[in-house]
Design a protein around this motif. Structure first.
Motif, PDB file in Angstrom:
ATOM      1  N   ASN A 185     -44.025 -10.765 -23.747  1.00  0.00           N
ATOM      2  CA  ASN A 185     -43.388 -11.580 -24.633  1.00  0.00           C
ATOM      3  C   ASN A 185     -42.979 -11.074 -26.223  1.00  0.00           C
ATOM      4  OD1 ASN A 185     -43.805 -13.478 -22.761  1.00  0.00           O
ATOM      5  ND2 ASN A 185     -45.612 -14.346 -23.716  1.00  0.00           N
ATOM      6  N   PHE A 186     -43.751 -10.371 -26.435  1.00  0.00           N
ATOM      7  CA  PHE A 186     -43.285  -9.668 -28.008  1.00  0.00           C
ATOM      8  C   PHE A 186     -42.064  -8.895 -27.952  1.00  0.00           C
ATOM      9  CE2 PHE A 186     -45.144  -5.726 -26.431  1.00  0.00           C
ATOM     10  CZ  PHE A 186     -44.453  -4.854 -26.879  1.00  0.00           C
ATOM     11  N   TYR A 187     -41.649  -8.388 -26.601  1.00  0.00           N
ATOM     12  CA  TYR A 187     -40.379  -7.421 -26.696  1.00  0.00           C
ATOM     13  C   TYR A 187     -39.252  -8.244 -26.787  1.00  0.00           C
ATOM     14  CZ  TYR A 187     -37.916  -3.525 -25.430  1.00  0.00           C
ATOM     15  OH  TYR A 187     -36.569  -2.504 -25.243  1.00  0.00           O
ATOM     16  N   PHE A 188     -39.436  -9.438 -26.495  1.00  0.00           N
ATOM     17  CA  PHE A 188     -38.034 -10.441 -26.841  1.00  0.00           C
ATOM     18  C   PHE A 188     -37.916 -10.648 -28.485  1.00  0.00           C
ATOM     19  CE2 PHE A 188     -39.437 -11.749 -22.575  1.00  0.00           C
ATOM     20  CZ  PHE A 188     -38.542 -11.193 -21.818  1.00  0.00           C
ATOM     21  N   ASP A 189     -38.855 -10.365 -29.286  1.00  0.00           N
ATOM     22  CA  ASP A 189     -38.649 -10.561 -30.681  1.00  0.00           C
ATOM     23  C   ASP A 189     -38.328  -9.290 -31.488  1.00  0.00           C
ATOM     24  OD1 ASP A 189     -39.311 -13.266 -31.033  1.00  0.00           O
ATOM     25  OD2 ASP A 189     -41.404 -12.920 -31.270  1.00  0.00           O
ATOM     26  N   TRP A 228     -41.627  -8.146 -45.185  1.00  0.00           N
ATOM     27  CA  TRP A 228     -41.675  -6.852 -44.418  1.00  0.00           C
ATOM     28  C   TRP A 228     -41.446  -5.741 -45.282  1.00  0.00           C
ATOM     29  CZ3 TRP A 228     -40.243 -11.285 -41.821  1.00  0.00           C
ATOM     30  CH2 TRP A 228     -40.991 -11.867 -40.796  1.00  0.00           C
ATOM     31  N   GLY A 229     -41.180  -6.071 -46.645  1.00  0.00           N
ATOM     32  CA  GLY A 229     -40.848  -4.636 -47.361  1.00  0.00           C
ATOM     33  C   GLY A 229     -39.197  -4.611 -47.590  1.00  0.00           C
ATOM     34  N   ILE A 230     -38.496  -5.635 -46.933  1.00  0.00           N
ATOM     35  CA  ILE A 230     -37.213  -5.794 -47.034  1.00  0.00           C
ATOM     36  C   ILE A 230     -36.831  -6.595 -48.443  1.00  0.00           C
ATOM     37  CG2 ILE A 230     -35.079  -6.480 -45.816  1.00  0.00           C
ATOM     38  CD1 ILE A 230     -36.741  -6.624 -43.215  1.00  0.00           C
ATOM     39  N   HIS A 231     -36.003  -5.861 -49.109  1.00  0.00           N
ATOM     40  CA  HIS A 231     -35.546  -6.585 -50.557  1.00  0.00           C
ATOM     41  C   HIS A 231     -34.334  -7.680 -50.289  1.00  0.00           C
ATOM     42  CE1 HIS A 231     -36.838  -3.019 -53.160  1.00  0.00           C
ATOM     43  NE2 HIS A 231     -37.087  -2.857 -52.366  1.00  0.00           N
ATOM     44  N   ASN A 232     -34.710  -8.572 -50.764  1.00  0.00           N
ATOM     45  CA  ASN A 232     -34.078 -10.055 -50.946  1.00  0.00           C
ATOM     46  C   ASN A 232     -33.673 -10.477 -49.464  1.00  0.00           C
ATOM     47  OD1 ASN A 232     -33.736  -9.742 -53.904  1.00  0.00           O
ATOM     48  ND2 ASN A 232     -32.131  -8.343 -53.483  1.00  0.00           N
ATOM     49  N   TYR A 233     -34.621 -10.488 -48.557  1.00  0.00           N
ATOM     50  CA  TYR A 233     -34.398 -10.669 -47.287  1.00  0.00           C
ATOM     51  C   TYR A 233     -35.010 -12.095 -47.001  1.00  0.00           C
ATOM     52  CZ  TYR A 233     -34.329 -10.651 -42.179  1.00  0.00           C
ATOM     53  OH  TYR A 233     -34.350 -10.689 -41.003  1.00  0.00           O
ATOM     54  N   GLN A 234     -34.235 -12.881 -46.338  1.00  0.00           N
ATOM     55  CA  GLN A 234     -34.722 -14.250 -45.863  1.00  0.00           C
ATOM     56  C   GLN A 234     -34.888 -14.277 -44.267  1.00  0.00           C
ATOM     57  OE1 GLN A 234     -35.504 -16.789 -47.952  1.00  0.00           O
ATOM     58  NE2 GLN A 234     -35.253 -15.441 -49.811  1.00  0.00           N
ATOM     59  N   PRO A 235     -36.133 -14.331 -43.989  1.00  0.00           N
ATOM     60  CA  PRO A 235     -36.374 -14.486 -42.524  1.00  0.00           C
ATOM     61  C   PRO A 235     -35.467 -15.625 -41.673  1.00  0.00           C
ATOM     62  CG  PRO A 235     -38.414 -14.389 -43.457  1.00  0.00           C
ATOM     63  CD  PRO A 235     -37.395 -14.641 -44.578  1.00  0.00           C
ATOM     64  N   ARG A 236     -35.228 -15.232 -40.603  1.00  0.00           N
ATOM     65  CA  ARG A 236     -34.140 -16.010 -39.822  1.00  0.00           C
ATOM     66  C   ARG A 236     -34.883 -17.527 -39.463  1.00  0.00           C
ATOM     67  NH1 ARG A 236     -33.574 -11.097 -37.311  1.00  0.00           N
ATOM     68  NH2 ARG A 236     -31.201 -10.313 -37.562  1.00  0.00           N
ATOM     69  N   PRO A 237     -34.139 -18.665 -39.651  1.00  0.00           N
ATOM     70  CA  PRO A 237     -34.754 -19.933 -39.066  1.00  0.00           C
ATOM     71  C   PRO A 237     -35.312 -19.818 -37.826  1.00  0.00           C
ATOM     72  CG  PRO A 237     -32.408 -20.090 -40.153  1.00  0.00           C
ATOM     73  CD  PRO A 237     -32.573 -18.813 -39.983  1.00  0.00           C
ATOM     74  N   GLU A 238     -36.384 -20.913 -37.661  1.00  0.00           N
ATOM     75  CA  GLU A 238     -37.084 -20.910 -36.361  1.00  0.00           C
ATOM     76  C   GLU A 238     -36.024 -20.999 -35.365  1.00  0.00           C
ATOM     77  OE1 GLU A 238     -39.932 -19.989 -34.112  1.00  0.00           O
ATOM     78  OE2 GLU A 238     -40.300 -19.859 -36.238  1.00  0.00           O
ATOM     79  N   GLN A 239     -35.064 -22.111 -35.460  1.00  0.00           N
ATOM     80  CA  GLN A 239     -34.284 -22.369 -34.245  1.00  0.00           C
ATOM     81  C   GLN A 239     -33.336 -20.793 -34.038  1.00  0.00           C
ATOM     82  OE1 GLN A 239     -31.604 -25.452 -35.063  1.00  0.00           O
ATOM     83  NE2 GLN A 239     -30.444 -25.563 -32.920  1.00  0.00           N
ATOM     84  N   GLN A 240     -32.986 -19.983 -35.012  1.00  0.00           N
ATOM     85  CA  GLN A 240     -32.070 -19.046 -34.771  1.00  0.00           C
ATOM     86  C   GLN A 240     -32.954 -17.760 -33.926  1.00  0.00           C
ATOM     87  OE1 GLN A 240     -30.325 -17.373 -38.041  1.00  0.00           O
ATOM     88  NE2 GLN A 240     -29.295 -15.465 -37.023  1.00  0.00           N
ATOM     89  N   ARG A 241     -34.183 -18.052 -34.445  1.00  0.00           N
ATOM     90  CA  ARG A 241     -35.196 -17.089 -33.751  1.00  0.00           C
ATOM     91  C   ARG A 241     -35.306 -17.182 -32.293  1.00  0.00           C
ATOM     92  NH1 ARG A 241     -40.538 -16.313 -37.400  1.00  0.00           N
ATOM     93  NH2 ARG A 241     -40.886 -14.661 -35.925  1.00  0.00           N
ATOM     94  N   GLN A 242     -35.419 -18.573 -32.030  1.00  0.00           N
ATOM     95  CA  GLN A 242     -35.963 -18.973 -30.467  1.00  0.00           C
ATOM     96  C   GLN A 242     -34.559 -18.764 -29.804  1.00  0.00           C
ATOM     97  OE1 GLN A 242     -37.670 -22.706 -29.605  1.00  0.00           O
ATOM     98  NE2 GLN A 242     -38.477 -22.784 -31.829  1.00  0.00           N
ATOM     99  N   GLU A 243     -33.304 -18.940 -30.393  1.00  0.00           N
ATOM    100  CA  GLU A 243     -32.102 -18.564 -29.542  1.00  0.00           C
ATOM    101  C   GLU A 243     -31.927 -16.974 -29.479  1.00  0.00           C
ATOM    102  OE1 GLU A 243     -28.656 -18.725 -27.645  1.00  0.00           O
ATOM    103  OE2 GLU A 243     -29.970 -20.461 -28.145  1.00  0.00           O
ATOM    104  N   MET A 244     -32.340 -16.226 -30.403  1.00  0.00           N
ATOM    105  CA  MET A 244     -32.119 -14.830 -30.256  1.00  0.00           C
ATOM    106  C   MET A 244     -33.395 -14.361 -29.077  1.00  0.00           C
ATOM    107  SD  MET A 244     -31.674 -13.403 -34.215  1.00  0.00           S
ATOM    108  CE  MET A 244     -31.679 -11.842 -33.568  1.00  0.00           C
ATOM    109  N   TRP A 245     -34.360 -15.003 -28.975  1.00  0.00           N
ATOM    110  CA  TRP A 245     -35.314 -14.775 -28.185  1.00  0.00           C
ATOM    111  C   TRP A 245     -34.724 -14.872 -26.828  1.00  0.00           C
ATOM    112  CZ3 TRP A 245     -38.406 -16.807 -24.257  1.00  0.00           C
ATOM    113  CH2 TRP A 245     -39.519 -16.549 -23.722  1.00  0.00           C
ATOM    114  N   ARG A 246     -34.008 -16.225 -26.650  1.00  0.00           N
ATOM    115  CA  ARG A 246     -33.380 -16.358 -25.139  1.00  0.00           C
ATOM    116  C   ARG A 246     -32.477 -15.501 -25.020  1.00  0.00           C
ATOM    117  NH1 ARG A 246     -34.537 -21.965 -27.005  1.00  0.00           N
ATOM    118  NH2 ARG A 246     -32.640 -21.950 -28.199  1.00  0.00           N
ATOM    119  N   GLN A 247     -31.605 -15.231 -25.724  1.00  0.00           N
ATOM    120  CA  GLN A 247     -30.716 -14.233 -25.451  1.00  0.00           C
ATOM    121  C   GLN A 247     -31.294 -12.838 -24.984  1.00  0.00           C
ATOM    122  OE1 GLN A 247     -28.229 -13.775 -28.862  1.00  0.00           O
ATOM    123  NE2 GLN A 247     -27.218 -16.042 -28.802  1.00  0.00           N
ATOM    124  N   ARG A 248     -32.053 -12.119 -25.575  1.00  0.00           N
ATOM    125  CA  ARG A 248     -32.825 -11.246 -25.417  1.00  0.00           C
ATOM    126  C   ARG A 248     -33.519 -11.076 -24.046  1.00  0.00           C
ATOM    127  NH1 ARG A 248     -35.069 -10.128 -31.260  1.00  0.00           N
ATOM    128  NH2 ARG A 248     -33.254  -9.443 -32.437  1.00  0.00           N
TER     129      ARG A 248
END
Length: 211
Positions: free
Chosen positions: A97-101, A149-169
């Motif tokens: 499962n983790f690989y889709f993230d 994760w050490g990324i400057h000025n980074y905003q994690p993706r919204p949960e809905q977008q993360r789930q959509e990317m997971w489905r695409q992968r």
């Protein structure tokens, strides 16, 4: 007599580096296990952004991840896992499962120290530090709570977008014959993104790794 003969054949195959994997009732496929990996010293890892508790050894030419108490290896289109980073691989009949993230461009971002246009000052985690802390980090959702994760000025993706990317992968990563792609209605947690399911997939993990 047939049972005795079949058992002897299976033992010979395992000794030769083959792993019998049931694909259908009464049918088995022999999977060649990957060779051991040679390390001069215990490896360092980095945490992959936009995941909770997925680590990778960045200096290898092969994909070798740590997640959920297991080391995960993609070799010749199939997945294997072990409690050791350099040996003891067992065939895993699913895409974990983790690989889709995992962002497929992580190697380039690591090399450039740049994650989607943001400077990435990743932290290299020693092997010992990983083994001492990974479970607490996972239980406390350390990386998600930290959020950068050490990324400057980074905003994690919204949960809905993360789930959509997971489905695409999930649609993008086409496993080789013999795999069972996690599907809705399968084993509990098998079809959910890894930031909801921290087990190793349908079989789950045993929460430990010893070198």
């Amino acid at each position: 007599m047939k049972k005795v003969f079949l058992g002897a054949v299976m033992l010979i195959g395992i000794a030769a580096g083959f792993s019998p994997v049931p694909v259908q009732a009464g049918v088995q496929v022999n999977i060649v296990l990957p060779p051991p990996l040679v390390f001069a010293a215990p490896p360092e890892v980095v945490a992959i952004p936009d995941t909770n508790g997925v680590y990778v050894i960045p200096d290898l030419d092969v994909d070798l991840f740590f997640w959920g108490g297991w080391w995960w290896r993609l070799w010749e289109g199939r997945w294997y896992r072990s409690h050791y980073y350099d040996r003891g691989w067992g065939y895993y009949n699913h895409v974990p499962n983790f690989y889709f993230d995992v962002d497929p461009g992580w190697r380039r971002y690591y090399r450039d120290r740049n994650w989607y246009g943001h400077r990435w000052d990743y932290r290299r985690i020693p092997y010992g530090g990983l083994q001492r802390n990974w479970q607490n980090w996972e239980n406390n959702r350390h990386w998600e709570r930290q959020g950068t994760w050490g990324i400057h000025n980074y905003q994690p993706r919204p949960e809905q977008q993360r789930q959509e990317m997971w489905r695409q992968r999930q649609q993008q990563y086409q496993p080789r014959p013999g795999f069972q792609q996690p599907q809705p209605g399968g084993p509990p947690g098998a079809h959910q993104p890894s930031h909801f399911d921290h087990r190793g997939g349908p079989e789950g993990g045993d929460g430990g790794h010893k070198r």
